[in-house]
Design a protein around this motif. Structure first.
Motif, PDB file in Angstrom:
ATOM      1  N   SER A 165      -8.624  20.838 119.191  1.00 60.44           N
ATOM      2  CA  SER A 165      -8.569  21.790 117.856  1.00 60.44           C
ATOM      3  C   SER A 165      -9.733  22.481 117.751  1.00 60.44           C
ATOM      4  O   SER A 165     -10.000  23.877 117.501  1.00 60.44           O
ATOM      5  CB  SER A 165      -8.056  21.132 116.627  1.00 60.44           C
ATOM      6  N   GLY A 166     -10.936  21.758 117.869  1.00 54.76           N
ATOM      7  CA  GLY A 166     -12.339  22.571 117.835  1.00 54.76           C
ATOM      8  C   GLY A 166     -12.538  23.482 118.814  1.00 54.76           C
ATOM      9  O   GLY A 166     -13.163  24.506 118.452  1.00 54.76           O
ATOM     10  N   LEU A 167     -11.997  23.279 120.036  1.00 52.16           N
ATOM     11  CA  LEU A 167     -12.268  24.313 121.045  1.00 52.16           C
ATOM     12  C   LEU A 167     -11.257  25.491 120.884  1.00 52.16           C
ATOM     13  O   LEU A 167     -11.787  26.544 121.254  1.00 52.16           O
ATOM     14  CB  LEU A 167     -12.063  23.620 122.447  1.00 52.16           C
ATOM     15  N   MET A 168     -10.232  25.316 120.362  1.00 56.07           N
ATOM     16  CA  MET A 168      -9.551  26.534 120.374  1.00 56.07           C
ATOM     17  C   MET A 168      -9.437  27.191 119.166  1.00 56.07           C
ATOM     18  O   MET A 168      -9.432  28.462 119.099  1.00 56.07           O
ATOM     19  CB  MET A 168      -7.902  25.936 120.629  1.00 56.07           C
ATOM     20  N   PHE A 169      -9.589  26.336 118.096  1.00 58.09           N
ATOM     21  CA  PHE A 169      -9.588  27.162 116.604  1.00 58.09           C
ATOM     22  C   PHE A 169     -10.823  27.167 116.020  1.00 58.09           C
ATOM     23  O   PHE A 169     -11.081  27.516 114.665  1.00 58.09           O
ATOM     24  CB  PHE A 169      -8.666  26.416 115.707  1.00 58.09           C
ATOM     25  N   GLY A 170     -11.965  26.580 116.797  1.00 61.69           N
ATOM     26  CA  GLY A 170     -13.243  26.524 115.918  1.00 61.69           C
ATOM     27  C   GLY A 170     -13.509  25.552 114.951  1.00 61.69           C
ATOM     28  O   GLY A 170     -12.643  24.754 114.776  1.00 61.69           O
ATOM     29  N   ASP A 171     -14.517  25.835 114.328  1.00 62.63           N
ATOM     30  CA  ASP A 171     -15.097  24.688 113.007  1.00 62.63           C
ATOM     31  C   ASP A 171     -14.506  24.980 111.695  1.00 62.63           C
ATOM     32  O   ASP A 171     -15.030  24.921 110.716  1.00 62.63           O
ATOM     33  CB  ASP A 171     -16.358  24.491 112.998  1.00 62.63           C
ATOM     34  N   ASN A 172     -13.377  26.056 111.798  1.00 62.63           N
ATOM     35  CA  ASN A 172     -12.818  26.372 110.571  1.00 62.63           C
ATOM     36  C   ASN A 172     -12.477  25.251 109.697  1.00 62.63           C
ATOM     37  O   ASN A 172     -11.271  24.264 110.113  1.00 62.63           O
ATOM     38  CB  ASN A 172     -11.562  27.266 110.579  1.00 62.63           C
ATOM     39  N   PRO A 173     -12.756  25.131 108.357  1.00 63.19           N
ATOM     40  CA  PRO A 173     -12.508  24.052 107.415  1.00 63.19           C
ATOM     41  C   PRO A 173     -10.940  23.883 107.179  1.00 63.19           C
ATOM     42  O   PRO A 173     -10.634  22.812 107.040  1.00 63.19           O
ATOM     43  CB  PRO A 173     -13.378  24.316 106.212  1.00 63.19           C
ATOM     44  N   VAL A 174     -10.263  24.940 107.343  1.00 59.61           N
ATOM     45  CA  VAL A 174      -8.690  24.716 107.105  1.00 59.61           C
ATOM     46  C   VAL A 174      -8.129  23.922 108.109  1.00 59.61           C
ATOM     47  O   VAL A 174      -7.386  23.156 107.811  1.00 59.61           O
ATOM     48  CB  VAL A 174      -8.263  26.441 106.906  1.00 59.61           C
ATOM     49  N   TYR A 175      -8.692  24.559 109.462  1.00 63.45           N
ATOM     50  CA  TYR A 175      -7.950  23.780 110.311  1.00 63.45           C
ATOM     51  C   TYR A 175      -8.409  22.351 110.560  1.00 63.45           C
ATOM     52  O   TYR A 175      -7.669  21.466 110.991  1.00 63.45           O
ATOM     53  CB  TYR A 175      -8.181  24.458 111.715  1.00 63.45           C
ATOM     54  N   SER A 176      -9.403  22.070 110.469  1.00 65.26           N
ATOM     55  CA  SER A 176     -10.282  20.544 110.261  1.00 65.26           C
ATOM     56  C   SER A 176      -9.345  19.805 109.349  1.00 65.26           C
ATOM     57  O   SER A 176      -9.227  18.700 109.443  1.00 65.26           O
ATOM     58  CB  SER A 176     -11.844  20.683 109.938  1.00 65.26           C
ATOM     59  N   ASN A 177      -9.085  20.438 108.328  1.00 69.13           N
ATOM     60  CA  ASN A 177      -8.572  19.695 107.196  1.00 69.13           C
ATOM     61  C   ASN A 177      -7.066  19.156 107.591  1.00 69.13           C
ATOM     62  O   ASN A 177      -6.429  18.255 107.311  1.00 69.13           O
ATOM     63  CB  ASN A 177      -8.499  20.216 105.776  1.00 69.13           C
ATOM     64  N   ARG A 178      -6.288  19.994 108.180  1.00 68.14           N
ATOM     65  CA  ARG A 178      -5.048  20.014 108.564  1.00 68.14           C
ATOM     66  C   ARG A 178      -5.139  18.867 109.747  1.00 68.14           C
ATOM     67  O   ARG A 178      -4.271  18.079 109.654  1.00 68.14           O
ATOM     68  CB  ARG A 178      -4.545  21.174 109.220  1.00 68.14           C
ATOM     69  N   VAL A 179      -6.093  18.965 110.552  1.00 68.27           N
ATOM     70  CA  VAL A 179      -6.069  17.716 111.669  1.00 68.27           C
ATOM     71  C   VAL A 179      -6.461  16.519 110.833  1.00 68.27           C
ATOM     72  O   VAL A 179      -5.780  15.521 111.144  1.00 68.27           O
ATOM     73  CB  VAL A 179      -7.260  18.084 112.633  1.00 68.27           C
ATOM     74  N   VAL A 180      -7.059  16.229 109.910  1.00 63.69           N
ATOM     75  CA  VAL A 180      -7.175  14.923 109.191  1.00 63.69           C
ATOM     76  C   VAL A 180      -5.791  14.804 108.451  1.00 63.69           C
ATOM     77  O   VAL A 180      -5.531  13.424 108.704  1.00 63.69           O
ATOM     78  CB  VAL A 180      -8.644  15.213 108.228  1.00 63.69           C
ATOM     79  N   GLY A 222      -1.919  33.321 122.642  1.00 70.01           N
ATOM     80  CA  GLY A 222      -1.074  34.447 122.320  1.00 70.01           C
ATOM     81  C   GLY A 222      -1.147  34.903 120.990  1.00 70.01           C
ATOM     82  O   GLY A 222      -1.033  35.862 120.480  1.00 70.01           O
ATOM     83  N   LEU A 223      -0.535  33.412 120.133  1.00 70.08           N
ATOM     84  CA  LEU A 223      -0.747  33.767 118.675  1.00 70.08           C
ATOM     85  C   LEU A 223      -1.835  33.816 118.083  1.00 70.08           C
ATOM     86  O   LEU A 223      -1.850  34.784 117.013  1.00 70.08           O
ATOM     87  CB  LEU A 223      -0.043  32.427 118.446  1.00 70.08           C
ATOM     88  N   LEU A 224      -2.734  33.555 118.361  1.00 74.27           N
ATOM     89  CA  LEU A 224      -4.126  33.851 117.956  1.00 74.27           C
ATOM     90  C   LEU A 224      -4.604  35.323 118.215  1.00 74.27           C
ATOM     91  O   LEU A 224      -5.035  35.911 117.294  1.00 74.27           O
ATOM     92  CB  LEU A 224      -5.261  32.933 118.592  1.00 74.27           C
ATOM     93  N   LYS A 225      -4.240  35.816 119.351  1.00 72.36           N
ATOM     94  CA  LYS A 225      -4.438  37.267 119.459  1.00 72.36           C
ATOM     95  C   LYS A 225      -3.672  38.139 118.646  1.00 72.36           C
ATOM     96  O   LYS A 225      -4.023  39.249 118.124  1.00 72.36           O
ATOM     97  CB  LYS A 225      -4.104  37.781 120.751  1.00 72.36           C
ATOM     98  N   LEU A 226      -2.464  37.565 118.420  1.00 76.00           N
ATOM     99  CA  LEU A 226      -1.679  38.445 117.319  1.00 76.00           C
ATOM    100  C   LEU A 226      -1.855  38.274 115.860  1.00 76.00           C
ATOM    101  O   LEU A 226      -1.216  38.580 114.981  1.00 76.00           O
ATOM    102  CB  LEU A 226      -0.235  38.099 117.629  1.00 76.00           C
TER     103      LEU A 226
END
Length: 740
Positions: free
Chosen positions: A245-260, A186-190
């Motif tokens: 994270s990869g399944l829900m948010f894709g390969d966005n580098p911003v999200y990948s860096n946050r996971v690291v 829901g947040l992603l759609k918003l």
């Protein structure tokens, strides 16, 4: 009367039941009629909706047709006609604008109803569909008309309300994984991707924290393996979070860096938890816990690399201080175990493989000496057994260095146990006296044998596991953290200290009497009233050198019993003792001060006696079968210096000294006479003092590293190095003299 009353009551009850049934049937029929009317009304309502829709389409077509006609009239009639018809066009536009505004109001009211009923998903889907149908609603609104801007503002407020509701749901302790996924979706759609990812990581962190808290209560039950379980919990959650994270948010580098970043923080917390819940750092259990933590964590890091998450270097940086701290405290404990010989009586069982070689020295020495050696092997073996393969791979060099340092500490104990003060300034002074002493020849030789056995036989067996892992790594192309030859040199240097101390004190006890007077001094070769040795029918070495021969023979006999089966070390030790005598004579300034002073009454017989003594010393080494090259070299230097001193006083060496063959044959003959008891000298008066010096286990080819040793044993006249023969697996280096 009672029965009759009951009968009347039953009749009344029967009438009441019949009336109830009649009323029920009536009401049921009325319900059926009402249901039919509802169905009919619903059908009429559907027809009405269709009619309204048709009328709406007709109106829209009419409006579109009128607009087109107005356009045509405007184009055909010119500016005048356009001016006349402005008012009808504005009226039609107002009608159309009102229609759109009504639709938007209805949409907002619909969203408000969904919000009031907490139908969050439907509200989000409705807003998402509206924004897809009207992309201008996602714009900035600065250049839009007022009506669109106000509608966008109203829509934004409702989206904020939805966002708050979703955040509240995510913060509920009982929220499940499926519900959380709906919240994040829901947040992603918003359009709140960063917030959704933040909630995502926070949720996984909370789940991990709950799992850890549940397990921490059980840590005391698993002191050695709890760290592996903690590692599994942390890295499993990191792996799962990375995948989701990869399944829900894709390969966005911003999200990948946050996971690291989140994973790095969790790993830091893991190391802190392992340290806080570990047993005392100086125990073997703490070392085992650290080892299994390293093993499990590095294995997980290798698995995570398939998910493009590389954490191995970070993990090693974080683990290194912790592992080194545990190693340091464990080796401190090891030093206490080895040095605190009067401490506890706890049992330290060793397998026969390790205990038997040391037990052979128990009959020749103090039992505590053997116990000290067994303590050393036990504690080193205990430490090595706690190490896992990956710990050895990354920290094996550190461990080996600490083992060599511990062996050096152990050697210092043995040096202290020998009679006589140490003259090596590099030795660490022990604060407490050693509770055992090696006073007799057999005790000192047993001490030497113990140190040799540990360094050359037992210690290589204990650390073989470390070398095996490191060699496998080397074969795979990795550099070794420590060179086997360098490590072997460190052990050999410690043995050199022990050997040199033994030899120095042993020779000093031979040269000097108990009251400090030198038995071997220059007065032997000064003056001299006897005839030349060449004319002597029974020329012999001087008494001190005859005594030296007897002393070495006596020590060799004791060594044959104490060091049984270790013939090479016997020869090397005796060779070093012989070499130490001539080294002392070569460096003794008081001795040469007498010979080289101008007033000394030098005579040819003194020079002949000194040369014979030197040849005799060389022949002792050759006769015993141990190295003689360095003895020969130093003896030759002594002869050359003596010839120079005597020549300066007018004595012609060419006429005074016979050929070298005469000295060689005379020296050999003297040895035979002494062996047959033909000598009149009494060596016992010099043999009365015991060996006080360092014991050293040195080989023929391996020389001393100490600065006070001007020369070393040669391998020319004897077999290959004893140390290298026993340490082939470590490729022990063969050190040779500069002159070799």
């Amino acid at each position: 009367m009672g029965i009759r009353k009951i009968c009347f009551e039953l009749l009344d009850l029967k009438d009441a039941v019949e009336d109830l049934c009649s009323n029920t049937r009536t009401k049921y029929l009325a319900f059926l009629r009402l249901s039919d009317e509802v169905v009919e009304m619903k059908h009429e309502l559907n027809e009405l909706q269709k009619h309204i829709s048709a009328q709406g389409i007709l109106v829209q077509d009419l409006m579109g047709g009128v607009s087109r006609e107005l356009e045509e009239w405007s184009q055909a009639g010119g500016d005048d006609l356009e001016a006349k018809d402005t008012s009808p066009t504005r009226e039609i536009d107002d009608i159309f604008s009102t229609e759109v505004e009504d639709q938007r109001m209805q949409f907002l009211e619909h969203v408000d109803v969904l919000l009031a009923e907490h139908k969050i998903e439907e509200a989000i889907d409705a807003i998402d569909a509206e924004e897809r149908n009207h992309p201008e609603l996602k714009g900035s609104g600065d250049n839009s008309i007022d009506e669109c801007s106000s509608f966008r503002s109203a829509l934004t407020k409702r989206k904020a309300t939805l966002e708050n509701q979703l955040i509240e749901i995510s913060q509920q302790p009982s929220v499940g994984i499926s519900e959380l996924k709906k919240v994040l979706s829901g947040l992603l759609k918003l359009g709140k991707g960063p917030l959704a990812h933040q909630i995502f990581l926070k949720s996984y962190g909370s789940r991990l924290q709950r799992s850890i808290e549940d397990f921490l209560a059980l840590c005391p039950c698993y002191p050695e393996t709890y760290s592996a379980t903690l590692s599994n919990l942390v890295f499993s959650m990191i792996s799962l979070a990375t995948k989701e994270s990869g399944l829900m948010f894709g390969d966005n580098p911003v999200y990948s860096n946050r996971v690291v970043q989140w994973a790095e923080w969790e790993i830091e917390s893991l190391i802190r938890l392992v340290k806080e819940n570990a047993p005392s750092s100086e125990t073997s259990s703490a070392l085992r816990a650290a080892s299994v933590c390293v093993q499990a964590s590095l294995n997980h890091c290798s698995a995570l690399e398939s998910q493009e998450l590389k954490l191995t270097k970070l993990l090693l940086v974080l683990l290194q201080p912790y592992v080194e701290e545990v190693l340091e405290l464990n080796f401190r404990r090891a030093r206490k175990v080895v040095l605190d010989l009067v401490g506890g009586d706890e049992s330290m069982p060793l397998s026969p493989r390790f205990a038997s070689p040391l037990s052979t020295f128990a009959t020749s020495s103090d039992r505590m000496l053997v116990d000290c050696g067994m303590r050393f092997i036990f504690v080193v073996k205990e430490i090595v057994e706690q190490l896992t393969r990956l710990v050895i791979l990354h920290f094996g060099g550190n461990v080996l260095t600490r083992i060599s340092q511990l062996f050096d500490n152990y050697v210092e104990v043995l040096v202290k146990a020998l009679n006589g003060p140490t003259e090596d300034d590099n030795l660490t002074e022990l604060k407490e006296p050693v509770p055992f002493k090696a006073e007799t020849d057999s005790q000192q030789l047993a001490l030497l044998g113990t140190a040799f056995t540990i360094a050359e036989e037992l210690l290589p067996m204990v650390v073989s596991r470390i070398w095996n892992v490191l060699n496998e790594s080397k074969e795979a192309g990795n550099e070794l953290a420590v060179d086997p030859k360098d490590w072997r040199r460190q052990l050999q240097h410690s043995l050199d200290k022990l050997r040199d101390h033994f030899c120095r004190q042993y020779v000093l006890s031979f040269i000097y009497s108990r009251d400090g007077e030198a038995r071997l001094d220059a007065q032997i070769y000064v003056g001299g009233k006897g005839k030349d040795l060449i004319r002597n029918s029974d020329p012999l070495p001087s008494l001190p050198f005859q005594a030296l021969f007897g002393k070495l023979q006596q020590l060799a006999a004791v060594a044959g019993d104490v060091l049984l089966g270790r013939e090479k070390i016997q020869k090397v030790l005796l060779a070093r003792l012989t070499e130490t005598v001539v080294m002392w004579l070569s460096d003794e300034q008081e001795f040469w001060g007498v010979l080289e002073q101008d007033t000394a009454p030098l005579r040819p017989v003194g020079l002949q006696q000194l040369v014979l003594d030197m040849h005799f010393t060389v022949e002792i080494a050759r006769f015993a079968g141990y190295p003689s090259r360095h003895v020969h070299k130093i003896s030759s230097d002594i002869i050359a210096r003596a010839v120079k001193a005597f020549s300066a006083r007018g004595i012609n060496p060419q006429s005074s000294l016979p050929e070298d063959e005469w000295f060689v044959e005379t020296a050999k003959g003297a040895i035979n006479k002494l062996l047959m008891g033909g000598s009149g000298s009494d060596a016992s008066e010099i043999d009365e003092e015991d060996d006080d010096d360092e014991h050293i286990i040195m080989d023929d080819e391996v020389i001393s590293d100490s600065d006070d040793s001007p020369s070393s044993l040669s391998s020319v006249d004897t077999e290959e190095s004893f140390a290298s023969a026993q340490m082939e697996e470590l490729e022990s280096p063969v050190l040779t003299d500069p002159e070799n």
